[in-house]
Design an enzyme around this catalytic site. Structure first.
Site, PDB file in Angstrom:
ATOM      1  CE  LYS A  76      39.776  46.026  33.523  1.00 37.17           C
ATOM      2  NZ  LYS A  76      40.660  45.589  34.631  1.00 37.17           N
ATOM      3  CB  SER A 151      43.773  44.063  32.840  1.00 38.90           C
ATOM      4  OG  SER A 151      43.015  44.363  33.995  1.00 38.90           O
ATOM      5  CB  SER A 175      44.484  45.468  36.557  1.00 37.73           C
ATOM      6  OG  SER A 175      45.045  44.293  36.039  1.00 37.73           O
TER       7      SER A 175
END
Lengths: 484, 492
Positions: A76, A151, A175
């Site tokens: 990420k 997210s 997330s």
């Protein structure tokens, strides 16, 4: 190779039937084609990736390979990786090249795994659909008109579409788990403090926790083995003995008490989701588990509590992005205050601004007690609910998200609707507990449904055991989106 | 109309740790800009603070030294505001639960003792510096100082004059150096005071206060407070009102100027820093710090008064700084023994430390607290006074010789040098009564007028005769013997 788990892949590497460079080339090709269509990655650097793969091949040749050596891992874009652009999904950091490695990156590098690229995400991890990214929304490989969740949407989409075998994410209010659910893969958020936050760009420090994405529970366990561990650079990192998260995978589940929180099943769940969860419960009964009804009476407060505390911390955490030392600075300004105002106004997107404003408000003189202090007290009550529940059960089970993947744009105009998609996951962050999501079926639109497991503190190994046994008996985790 | 002045002080003492409070960077002063600023200090994305144990240990030392409560659990909080020299956009400080709570400091104001109560002392990080020179219309930012540990020490509004405030500040300045937590260098900003000043008529509630900043010397502090008191009194007497504000002292103009009013005061939005755990201090840790500490000034003062019968004033000078006090302590073991007791002659030693050593050091550049005589050497000098080898007058001259020459050479001579110099220069006191008698006779014969004056009742004439004898012996005659002989002869 497409569907290899970590063990299958490392067995092939060890047997020299394939090289790490070949593996990297295989996945890079997918990233550069399908990955582009899905907008799953923000940064891809073939040169760096192939160099790391070549280094992994040397380790393998020298007989020094570990359980992750040569395995591509997509990270990420919230983790600082030395020499990599690290944007956090924001214009503010669109050109920021991290000069150091996050703890998580160090751990994977030390294990000899290969950075496949940096994945797309909601801006500063604020979002549940990956639509707030400065770099555009990520598309869900099961239906590219829908969101992958957020997210950590880029990482989830990348694993679901087989652009990388595994990936990392972060989970502040769901997330990791929510996008895992919406893309039909597995994702785990560890107990707060198990994985160091050093080098992970902060959203809400008391809630943020890094964790892995993979196709199987076993891969999650192998990933967690690399990620977990004490780090003196993070004061909230827990000093505990190392553990092997794979150790309990094979334990039979007979006699296991599975807690079903009344509040999870009361209302709000889409019928198709409820049906898939019921089937999963039936499966667990078949595996010899005992279902226990438990109650989390304060869980209903978790969304409002979260939307006081997380923005409060975020408003302060994001103050460092002021255009003075790095990051976006407005090209023109009249004085210092104007430079701050313009740089931040231009550098942050709408959702980030909304949360900074909420956070600034709740911390302001005269409102602090009514919001921040009150929310902290409720947070304690929410955590106590779980402590009570775990007196009656070994693991808690329920849905990960009330619905399946929604259309891009469907909820982006309604923040409250968007916030409610994390209603089952947020309480876990507030309590600091470990939680995970694993695929358990599909809705009528053939979109995946996620099953959430919540463990007691440090109950990751047990949770993974519960997930692994389910995956031995089912094949939802082996389904893959068409067109991938 | 009479006015009462009410003053409280806030002092920022930079703690003498080698590394910063939340990072491993050096705290050394004067390095080239940003050469001591790590990823944590410049607040790169993703970095986290880790508390320096040494800073906490120094806060504990301070708490013990002022008799405060050391909080078993204290909290680091974020103070949020934007400024270019504040890289994170917030300062990590302590707000609701500081590490040191309460305590007090006793100070001498003239010859009166005054107790100043402390509200609290808390740990926090220093900010960087903005450099407004050399950049043609732009500002430079030096983050070397960012993250230097500070102990902010806050008093109750217990001081009633500039003199009291300065006395407190000086005592605090000496104390933080005594307990080794701060180098006290005011030029380099290691010890910085702000004063909260208000005035009121007796019996009235507290007046509106102004905070005065930029008091970077005791002299400026005194002048700034005096100015501010005058300003507030004149303002009220002219029918005006004091506005709560922050004011800056301008030493060139000797005035305070408004910096920002309360209306402009920022809302710092304090909240507990989620990156740092509550700071837990166990009784065992406090005890470990306590046993490794010097005897405290107030303990020494009590001992000097109780055991040696020194006055409160003398005792307070002896504990005004650690070097002075240690010099005195050295004399207690290395100086002349008190014939009536089993320890050294404390009164003689105290007089010498106060009258000679402290004076001599003050004459030197007082920012550099250096000692140019060893306790053992000074002790030997005092021994030679007590045993009658040299007169006190000669001893004082020798003391200056030792201090000046050793300072010039940079090397302090040992006690053996005392006897060598006495012998080499023939400074031995004349105690042979025959020899003194001869000189006394000569002086009496040559000063018939003074003898007559003395006999007619003019006591002063006697001193003049003693002076003549001492002059004739170049100060070497034993003064007691001279006195006795003169009295005998003049009576006879």
């Amino acid at each position: 190779m497409l569907n290899y788990t970590i063990r299958q892949l490392t067995a092939e590497l060890a047997a020299k039937r394939v090289s790490s460079v070949e593996v990297a080339e295989f996945f890079l090709k997918r990233i550069n084609t399908l990955g582009k269509a899905l907008n799953a990655f923000i940064s891809v650097d073939e040169e760096k990736t192939l160099a790391a793969a070549a280094a992994a091949d040397r380790l393998i040749a020298a007989g020094k390979a570990g359980p992750l050596t040569g395995v591509p891992v997509a990270h990420k874009d919230i983790f600082c990786a030395n020499g990599w652009k690290t944007t956090c999904g924001s214009k503010m950091l669109a050109n920021f090249i991290a000069p150091y490695d996050a703890h998580v990156i160090e751990q994977f590098n030390a294990a000899g795994s290969v950075i496949a690229g940096k994945t797309n995400m909601d801006e500063f991890a604020m979002g549940s659909s990956n639509e707030t990214s400065f770099f555009g929304p990520v598309r869900n490989p099961w239906n590219t008109e829908t969101v992958p969740g957020g997210s950590s949407g880029g990482s989830a989409a990348a694993v679901a579409a087989r652009l990388t075998p595994v990936a990392t994410g972060t989970d502040t209010g769901g997330s990791i788990r929510q996008p895992a659910a919406l893309t039909g893969i597995c994702g785990l958020k560890p107990t707060y403090g198990v994985v160091s936050r050093y080098g992970m760009i902060a959203f809400a420090s008391s809630l943020d926790q890094a964790g892995p994405f993979a196709k199987t529970a076993e891969d999650l366990a192998l990933m967690l083995n690399a990620m977990a561990g004490f780090d003196a650079r993070d004061s909230t990192s827990l000093q505990r003995e190392g553990e092997d998260y794979t150790r309990d995978l094979v334990k039979p589940l007979a006699g296991l008490r599975v807690g079903l929180p009344r509040e999870f099943f009361a209302e709000g769940m889409a019928p198709d989701v409820a049906k898939a969860i019921d089937e999963a419960i039936a499966q667990y009964k078949k595996l010899g588990c005992e279902m226990v009804e438990v109650s989390l009476p304060n869980m209903k407060l978790s969304v409002p509590v979260y939307y006081v505390l997380a923005p409060a911390e975020a408003s302060s955490n994001l103050s460092r992005f002021d255009g003075v030392r790095y990051g976006h600075r407005a090209p023109e300004y009249s004085d210092l205050i104007d430079m701050y105002n313009k740089s931040r106004a231009q550098g942050f997107g709408a959702e980030v601004k909304r949360r900074i404003l909420i956070g600034t408000y709740v911390l302001s003189h005269g409102y602090y007690d009514a919001y921040y202090i009150k929310a902290q007290k409720l947070r304690r009550l929410i955590a106590q609910d779980f402590t009570e529940a775990f007196k009656q059960c070994d693991v808690i089970l329920g849905p990960t998200s009330p619905g399946t993947a929604f259309k891009i744009g469907e909820k982006s105009g309604d923040p409250v609707q968007m916030y409610l998609s994390d209603i089952y996951t947020i309480a876990v962050n507030l309590a600091g507990l470990p939680g995970m999501s694993l695929p358990c079926g599909f809705d009528s639109a053939k979109l995946p449904v996620g099953l959430q497991l919540i463990g007691n503190y440090f109950g990751e190994a047990k949770m993974l055991n519960v997930a692994h046994q389910y995956q031995l008996a089912t094949d939802w985790h082996q389904r893959m989106p068409q067109g991938s | 109309m009479k006015w009462e002045v009410v003053i409280g002080l806030e002092t920022h003492a930079q703690l003498s740790t080698r590394s910063k409070i939340f990072s491993g960077s050096s705290t050394a002063f004067g390095a080239s800009p940003n050469s001591q600023a790590s990823a944590v200090d410049i607040a790169l994305p993703g970095v986290l603070p880790v508390l320096n144990k040494g800073a906490v240990e120094r806060a504990i030392r301070f708490g013990l030294a002022v008799g405060a409560k050391i909080a078993p659990r204290s909290i680091f909080a974020r103070k949020n505001y934007f400024y270019p020299d504040l890289p994170k956009g917030y300062q990590i400080s302590q707000y609701e639960l500081p590490v040191v709570q309460g305590g007090s400091l006793s100070v001498m104001v003239g010859d009166k003792e005054k107790t100043v109560r402390l509200t609290r002392a808390h740990l926090e990080e220093d900010a960087g510096k903005s450099l407004h020179e050399d950049f043609q219309g732009m500002s430079g930012i030096d983050l070397n100082r960012a993250g230097t540990p500070l102990l902010e020490i806050v008093t109750e509004p217990d001081m009633a004059s500039a003199e009291e405030a300065v006395a407190y500040a000086k005592a605090l300045h000496a104390l933080v150096q005594w307990i080794g937590i701060c180098d006290g260098n005011m030029q380099e900003g290691s010890f910085r005071c702000d004063a909260n000043v208000s005035v009121r008529r007796p019996g009235e509630p507290l007046g509106t206060r102004c905070e005065i900043k930029n008091l970077n010397s005791f002299n400026f502090m005194e002048k700034a407070i005096q100015y501010e008191v005058r300003r507030q009194i004149e303002l009220i007497e002219d029918g005006g009102k004091v506005v709560q504000e922050t004011r800056l002292y301008d030493p060139d103009k000797d005035e305070t100027r408004s910096m920002r009013s309360k209306e402009d005061a920022m809302d710092y939005r304090y909240f507990p820093d989620p990156d740092l755990l509550p700071l837990a201090i166990t009784p065992a840790w406090i005890e470990q710090v306590r046993v490794n500490m010097y005897e405290l000034p107030r303990e020494r003062k009590k001992r000097y008064m109780d055991e040696f019968g020194l006055s409160a004033y003398d005792a307070s000078i002896l504990i005004s700084d650690l070097d002075i006090s240690n010099c005195f302590e050295g004399l207690l073991t290395k100086g002349p023994l008190d014939v009536n007791r089993n320890y050294a002659n404390p009164k003689l030693s105290a007089n010498w430390v106060i009258g000679q050593v402290a004076r001599k050091r003050n004459d030197d550049d007082s920012s550099k607290a250096e000692f140019w005589i060893l306790s053992a050497t000074l002790g030997q000098l005092l021994k030679r006074i007590v045993d009658g080898t040299i007169s006190e007058k000669i001893a004082k001259e020798l003391f200056d010789v030792f201090w000046n020459e050793d300072k010039a050479s940079g090397l302090c001579r040992g006690p053996e040098a005392v006897d060598q110099i006495i012998a080499a220069n023939g400074l031995t006191q004349i105690s042979d009564s025959g020899e003194i008698e001869k000189i006394v006779d000569t002086v009496l014969a040559a000063n018939a007028q003074q003898v007559a004056d003395y006999k007619s009742g003019k006591e002063k004439a006697f001193n003049s005769l003693v002076g003549q004898v001492m002059k004739a012996t170049k100060g070497k005659a034993n003064p007691a013997q001279v006195n006795d002989l003169l009295k005998k002869k003049l009576a006879g």
